[in-house]
Structures are given as structure tokens and as C-alpha cells.
Design a protein around this motif. Sequence first.
Motif, PDB file in Angstrom:
ATOM      1  N   VAL A  65       0.860  -1.253   0.065  1.00 28.39           N
ATOM      2  CA  VAL A  65       0.142  -0.129  -0.040  1.00 28.39           C
ATOM      3  C   VAL A  65       0.967   1.314  -0.127  1.00 28.39           C
ATOM      4  CG1 VAL A  65      -1.577   1.278   1.423  1.00 28.39           C
ATOM      5  CG2 VAL A  65      -2.009  -1.187   0.851  1.00 28.39           C
ATOM      6  N   SER A  96      -5.837   2.532  -4.334  1.00 27.69           N
ATOM      7  CA  SER A  96      -5.312   1.674  -3.199  1.00 27.69           C
ATOM      8  C   SER A  96      -6.326   2.193  -2.227  1.00 27.69           C
ATOM      9  CB  SER A  96      -3.901   2.117  -2.945  1.00 27.69           C
ATOM     10  OG  SER A  96      -3.428   3.113  -2.443  1.00 27.69           O
ATOM     11  N   ARG A 136      -9.008  -0.087  -0.068  1.00 31.12           N
ATOM     12  CA  ARG A 136      -8.869  -0.393   1.454  1.00 31.12           C
ATOM     13  C   ARG A 136     -10.017  -0.108   2.025  1.00 31.12           C
ATOM     14  NH1 ARG A 136      -3.159   2.810   1.852  1.00 31.12           N
ATOM     15  NH2 ARG A 136      -4.654   4.542   1.328  1.00 31.12           N
TER      16      ARG A 136
END
Length: 71
Positions: free
Chosen positions: A30, A44, A48
Amino acid sequence: MAELVEQRARPLGVVAKVAHRAHVALAVLVQSLDELGLEYRFVSRYLRGEFSLEQMTSELSRAIKDFTKRQ
């Protein structure tokens, strides 16, 4: 030594160790994605769960426009 081997062979011990390593690897991934550029950073964050797909698209579009203004 035998106790260590037995402890490592226990299914939950192995699962916990693999889960921990996967978590660490994901954190590194990440961070790497965040450093690659705007698109990767926003995707990303979407992956998440920080953004919905609509929010990610909107925020990314805004960030790209802001970036191009600074160039």
C-alpha cells in the motif's frame, strides 16, 4: 527445540504467522502504491475501503485537475 517445532506445527500458530506476514507485506504494498502516483494512490484507498467507487472517481478527477493546474 522439540517444543519450538511442535509450536510451529500447530495450525493456528502457522496461520497467525502467515497472517502477520501478509499484513506486513500488504502495508508495504500500500505504501508503495501511494508513492507511484495519483491513480495508484486513489485506487489503493478505494481498495482499502476509504472511498466508494464514486468517491474515488470524483476525488481522483479533482486531484488530476489540481495537478495539471500546477504544471
